[in-house]
Design a protein around this motif. Structure first.
Motif, PDB file in Angstrom:
ATOM      1  N   GLU A  80      56.342 121.934 110.917  1.00 38.59           N
ATOM      2  CA  GLU A  80      55.161 122.606 110.379  1.00 38.59           C
ATOM      3  C   GLU A  80      55.421 123.131 108.978  1.00 38.59           C
ATOM      4  O   GLU A  80      54.564 123.025 108.093  1.00 38.59           O
ATOM      5  CB  GLU A  80      54.724 123.741 111.303  1.00 38.59           C
ATOM      6  CG  GLU A  80      54.100 123.279 112.598  1.00 38.59           C
ATOM      7  CD  GLU A  80      53.806 124.434 113.545  1.00 38.59           C
ATOM      8  OE1 GLU A  80      53.906 125.610 113.129  1.00 38.59           O
ATOM      9  OE2 GLU A  80      53.467 124.147 114.711  1.00 38.59           O
ATOM     10  N   GLN A  83      55.356 120.201 106.618  1.00 41.31           N
ATOM     11  CA  GLN A  83      53.973 119.762 106.410  1.00 41.31           C
ATOM     12  C   GLN A  83      53.242 120.708 105.473  1.00 41.31           C
ATOM     13  O   GLN A  83      52.507 120.279 104.580  1.00 41.31           O
ATOM     14  CB  GLN A  83      53.232 119.655 107.747  1.00 41.31           C
ATOM     15  CG  GLN A  83      53.690 118.521 108.629  1.00 41.31           C
ATOM     16  CD  GLN A  83      53.432 117.177 107.988  1.00 41.31           C
ATOM     17  OE1 GLN A  83      52.429 116.970 107.314  1.00 41.31           O
ATOM     18  NE2 GLN A  83      54.360 116.249 108.199  1.00 41.31           N
ATOM     19  N   GLU A  84      53.421 121.990 105.652  1.00 47.56           N
ATOM     20  CA  GLU A  84      52.795 122.990 104.791  1.00 47.56           C
ATOM     21  C   GLU A  84      53.289 122.853 103.359  1.00 47.56           C
ATOM     22  O   GLU A  84      52.508 122.929 102.406  1.00 47.56           O
ATOM     23  CB  GLU A  84      53.075 124.401 105.326  1.00 47.56           C
ATOM     24  CG  GLU A  84      52.373 125.496 104.576  1.00 47.56           C
ATOM     25  CD  GLU A  84      50.870 125.390 104.647  1.00 47.56           C
ATOM     26  OE1 GLU A  84      50.228 125.722 103.633  1.00 47.56           O
ATOM     27  OE2 GLU A  84      50.326 124.994 105.694  1.00 47.56           O
ATOM     28  N   LEU A  86      54.458 120.135 101.964  1.00 43.14           N
ATOM     29  CA  LEU A  86      53.893 118.900 101.420  1.00 43.14           C
ATOM     30  C   LEU A  86      52.428 119.091 101.043  1.00 43.14           C
ATOM     31  O   LEU A  86      51.963 118.595 100.001  1.00 43.14           O
ATOM     32  CB  LEU A  86      54.042 117.750 102.418  1.00 43.14           C
ATOM     33  CG  LEU A  86      55.468 117.258 102.668  1.00 43.14           C
ATOM     34  CD1 LEU A  86      55.495 116.230 103.781  1.00 43.14           C
ATOM     35  CD2 LEU A  86      56.069 116.689 101.392  1.00 43.14           C
ATOM     36  N   ARG A  87      51.677 119.811 101.852  1.00 53.28           N
ATOM     37  CA  ARG A  87      50.265 120.078 101.550  1.00 53.28           C
ATOM     38  C   ARG A  87      50.130 120.904 100.276  1.00 53.28           C
ATOM     39  O   ARG A  87      49.290 120.633  99.427  1.00 53.28           O
ATOM     40  CB  ARG A  87      49.597 120.811 102.721  1.00 53.28           C
ATOM     41  CG  ARG A  87      49.152 119.895 103.818  1.00 53.28           C
ATOM     42  CD  ARG A  87      48.298 120.653 104.846  1.00 53.28           C
ATOM     43  NE  ARG A  87      48.842 120.313 106.149  1.00 53.28           N
ATOM     44  CZ  ARG A  87      49.354 121.151 107.037  1.00 53.28           C
ATOM     45  NH1 ARG A  87      49.351 122.442 106.809  1.00 53.28           N
ATOM     46  NH2 ARG A  87      49.845 120.729 108.169  1.00 53.28           N
ATOM     47  N   SER A  88      50.975 121.929 100.158  1.00 59.82           N
ATOM     48  CA  SER A  88      50.901 122.784  98.967  1.00 59.82           C
ATOM     49  C   SER A  88      51.292 121.999  97.712  1.00 59.82           C
ATOM     50  O   SER A  88      50.711 122.198  96.649  1.00 59.82           O
ATOM     51  CB  SER A  88      51.769 124.021  99.129  1.00 59.82           C
ATOM     52  OG  SER A  88      53.128 123.674  99.157  1.00 59.82           O
ATOM     53  N   ARG A  89      52.242 121.092  97.818  1.00 58.17           N
ATOM     54  CA  ARG A  89      52.638 120.284  96.671  1.00 58.17           C
ATOM     55  C   ARG A  89      51.530 119.298  96.293  1.00 58.17           C
ATOM     56  O   ARG A  89      51.277 119.050  95.115  1.00 58.17           O
ATOM     57  CB  ARG A  89      53.912 119.511  96.966  1.00 58.17           C
ATOM     58  CG  ARG A  89      55.134 120.373  96.885  1.00 58.17           C
ATOM     59  CD  ARG A  89      56.370 119.537  96.983  1.00 58.17           C
ATOM     60  NE  ARG A  89      57.549 120.377  96.882  1.00 58.17           N
ATOM     61  CZ  ARG A  89      58.778 119.945  96.998  1.00 58.17           C
ATOM     62  NH1 ARG A  89      58.993 118.654  97.214  1.00 58.17           N
ATOM     63  NH2 ARG A  89      59.779 120.767  96.882  1.00 58.17           N
ATOM     64  N   SER A  90      50.887 118.706  97.299  1.00 54.80           N
ATOM     65  CA  SER A  90      49.824 117.747  97.003  1.00 54.80           C
ATOM     66  C   SER A  90      48.613 118.440  96.391  1.00 54.80           C
ATOM     67  O   SER A  90      47.944 117.900  95.514  1.00 54.80           O
ATOM     68  CB  SER A  90      49.427 116.953  98.237  1.00 54.80           C
ATOM     69  OG  SER A  90      48.814 117.790  99.185  1.00 54.80           O
ATOM     70  N   LYS A  91      48.334 119.685  96.781  1.00 58.20           N
ATOM     71  CA  LYS A  91      47.233 120.441  96.196  1.00 58.20           C
ATOM     72  C   LYS A  91      47.542 120.797  94.749  1.00 58.20           C
ATOM     73  O   LYS A  91      46.682 120.690  93.874  1.00 58.20           O
ATOM     74  CB  LYS A  91      46.977 121.734  96.989  1.00 58.20           C
ATOM     75  CG  LYS A  91      46.254 121.526  98.278  1.00 58.20           C
ATOM     76  CD  LYS A  91      46.012 122.857  98.946  1.00 58.20           C
ATOM     77  CE  LYS A  91      45.369 122.646 100.304  1.00 58.20           C
ATOM     78  NZ  LYS A  91      45.165 123.938 100.984  1.00 58.20           N
ATOM     79  N   SER A  92      48.766 121.199  94.487  1.00 67.67           N
ATOM     80  CA  SER A  92      49.134 121.593  93.120  1.00 67.67           C
ATOM     81  C   SER A  92      49.201 120.402  92.189  1.00 67.67           C
ATOM     82  O   SER A  92      48.914 120.488  91.007  1.00 67.67           O
ATOM     83  CB  SER A  92      50.448 122.357  93.105  1.00 67.67           C
ATOM     84  OG  SER A  92      51.502 121.535  93.532  1.00 67.67           O
ATOM     85  N   SER A  94      47.296 117.684  92.483  1.00 73.41           N
ATOM     86  CA  SER A  94      45.937 117.184  92.276  1.00 73.41           C
ATOM     87  C   SER A  94      45.158 118.059  91.318  1.00 73.41           C
ATOM     88  O   SER A  94      44.168 117.652  90.764  1.00 73.41           O
ATOM     89  CB  SER A  94      45.198 117.045  93.595  1.00 73.41           C
ATOM     90  OG  SER A  94      45.021 118.314  94.183  1.00 73.41           O
TER      91      SER A  94
END
Length: 95
Positions: A80, A83-84, A86-92, A94
């Motif tokens: 988890e 995953q979190e 990775l999500r934060s990196r993909s948001k930053s 983009s």
């Protein structure tokens, strides 16, 4: 061969331990007069050992299952976190 005969450790077989000690005081250890008591004591000690081994096996299985469950939960938490991250990196990236 039996373990050291201690009434406090082998409470279940204490009466046989005392009977064997008494027999040895009267007849000695080498005449064979106490063999029937000795065989009964050996059987009692074996039963006691087997019961303790069974309890220890059950306890070990419970501990193993508990440990397995703990490791599974830790792995889930780690997944988890990844995953979190990775999500934060993909948001930053983009933005």
């Amino acid at each position: 061969m039996h373990p050291h005969l201690d009434i406090n450790n082998q409470k279940r077989c204490a009466h046989l331990i005392l009977a064997l000690e008494e027999c040895h005081r009267h007849y000695g250890k080498f005449l064979g007069e106490c063999n029937s008591i000795k065989y009964s004591l050996k059987e009692c000690l074996n039963q006691d050992r087997n019961e303790k081994a069974k309890v220890n096996r059950e306890k070990a299985l419970q501990q193993k299952a508990s440990s397995r469950e703990y490791r599974r939960r830790m792995e889930e938490q780690e997944a988890e976190k990844i995953q979190e991250l990775l999500r934060s990196r993909s948001k930053s990236s983009s933005d």
